[in-house]
Design an enzyme around this catalytic site. Sequence first.
Site, PDB file in Angstrom:
ATOM      1  N   HIS A   1      -4.239   1.180  -4.077  1.00 36.29           N
ATOM      2  CA  HIS A   1      -3.389   2.375  -4.144  1.00 36.29           C
ATOM      3  C   HIS A   1      -2.721   2.473  -5.520  1.00 36.29           C
ATOM      4  O   HIS A   1      -2.631   3.567  -6.087  1.00 36.29           O
ATOM      5  CB  HIS A   1      -2.340   2.322  -3.031  1.00 36.29           C
ATOM      6  CG  HIS A   1      -2.931   2.397  -1.651  1.00 36.29           C
ATOM      7  ND1 HIS A   1      -2.808   3.505  -0.843  1.00 36.29           N
ATOM      8  CD2 HIS A   1      -3.677   1.507  -0.946  1.00 36.29           C
ATOM      9  CE1 HIS A   1      -3.432   3.297   0.300  1.00 36.29           C
ATOM     10  NE2 HIS A   1      -3.966   2.082   0.259  1.00 36.29           N
TER      11      HIS A   1
ATOM     12  N   GLY B   1      10.274   4.153  15.775  1.00 41.33           N
ATOM     13  CA  GLY B   1      11.606   4.520  15.309  1.00 41.33           C
ATOM     14  C   GLY B   1      12.430   3.392  14.719  1.00 41.33           C
ATOM     15  O   GLY B   1      13.432   3.653  14.056  1.00 41.33           O
ATOM     16  N   THR B   2      12.041   2.142  14.943  1.00 42.28           N
ATOM     17  CA  THR B   2      12.803   1.033  14.366  1.00 42.28           C
ATOM     18  C   THR B   2      12.208   0.563  13.040  1.00 42.28           C
ATOM     19  O   THR B   2      12.701  -0.398  12.444  1.00 42.28           O
ATOM     20  CB  THR B   2      12.844  -0.172  15.331  1.00 42.28           C
ATOM     21  OG1 THR B   2      11.512  -0.599  15.620  1.00 42.28           O
ATOM     22  CG2 THR B   2      13.558   0.199  16.618  1.00 42.28           C
ATOM     23  N   GLY B   3      11.167   1.243  12.568  1.00 44.96           N
ATOM     24  CA  GLY B   3      10.509   0.839  11.334  1.00 44.96           C
ATOM     25  C   GLY B   3      11.186   1.379  10.085  1.00 44.96           C
ATOM     26  O   GLY B   3      12.215   2.066  10.146  1.00 44.96           O
TER      27      GLY B   3
ATOM     28  N   LYS C   1      -7.190   7.092   8.274  1.00 44.47           N
ATOM     29  CA  LYS C   1      -6.369   8.286   8.481  1.00 44.47           C
ATOM     30  C   LYS C   1      -7.236   9.519   8.750  1.00 44.47           C
ATOM     31  O   LYS C   1      -6.850  10.398   9.529  1.00 44.47           O
ATOM     32  CB  LYS C   1      -5.459   8.509   7.277  1.00 44.47           C
ATOM     33  CG  LYS C   1      -4.329   7.477   7.200  1.00 44.47           C
ATOM     34  CD  LYS C   1      -3.478   7.650   5.958  1.00 44.47           C
ATOM     35  CE  LYS C   1      -2.367   6.600   5.895  1.00 44.47           C
ATOM     36  NZ  LYS C   1      -1.539   6.729   4.687  1.00 44.47           N
TER      37      LYS C   1
END
Length: 318
Positions: free
Chosen positions: A276, A12-14, A144
């Site tokens: 990417h 959550g802090t990212g 993933k």
Amino acid sequence: MALKSKVLIVGGTGYLGKRLVKASLEQGHETFVLQRPEIGVDIEKVQLWCDKLLLSFKKQGARLVIGSFNDHRSLVEALKQVDVVICAISGVHIRSHQILLQLKLVDAIKEAGNIKRFLPSEFGTDPARMTDAIKPGRITFDDKMVIRKAIEDAGIPFTYVSANCFAGYMVGGLCQPGHILPSRESVTLFGDGNKKSIFLDEDDIATYTIKTIDDPRTLNKTLYLRPPANILSQREVVGLWEKLIGKELQKSSLSEQEFLNIMKEQDYAEQVGLTHYYHAFYHECLANFEIGKDAEEACVLYPDIKYVKMEDYLKQYL
């Protein structure tokens, strides 16, 4: 009116995680943020920043719950307090990190037995469509898919979010690697610059993600974020910027082979990231297909959400 799910944000802090916390609170969910005691124990400044951000979440109404990837039981106990888990652990180019942490999370979710939806840390290119990606960048897609297999083998309900290109990383630098601010003088195009990609404001990614968690239409499916106005080529992104500044940029072109040659000269982590760019801007991998069954398109499901168009996004750089 149906009760809203209780949501736990891991990471959550990212970069994206803090936006997910904000969106979850704004949409009325009881929101929990995993507080990991092992984060930043040897890096005082990082720890201080994380602590301040966590406290700000608490002031906004979020609840902090302690859980460590080094303590399986603490993860299970944290998960038992919620209905939905969203993992936003930032992607790093070290195979042993993110994949192992998420596999631990999958094991904890399986044991807890109460989670009705899990959204793993994806949010970019759909890895299921990247089986032909070149090395070394394909490692992130392969990882993933390992997580997806673990989720599905465990019978955990899921939603996979494919958000394509984060505007903060791509649009600000006019799609050029290593650039975060748009030049007023020149730009290098990938090939002819006409291959389409898909760009999203990160706050919109969070809004769509939270919107989906209680929606039965997205259960056990991939949610594609493809705002029609933001399906653009690099040349079109540049054109939007030129229109805003009233000036045409000097343009040069980088051929596919030239790009590959430059990529081979970089270190491993840089090569992973550049892969990417290669597939998005030379092979149009983000926009060269129609979504099929077992998938939904966010803008179709949630037409009420007024997403940020890249023309407006670029105005912040004026």
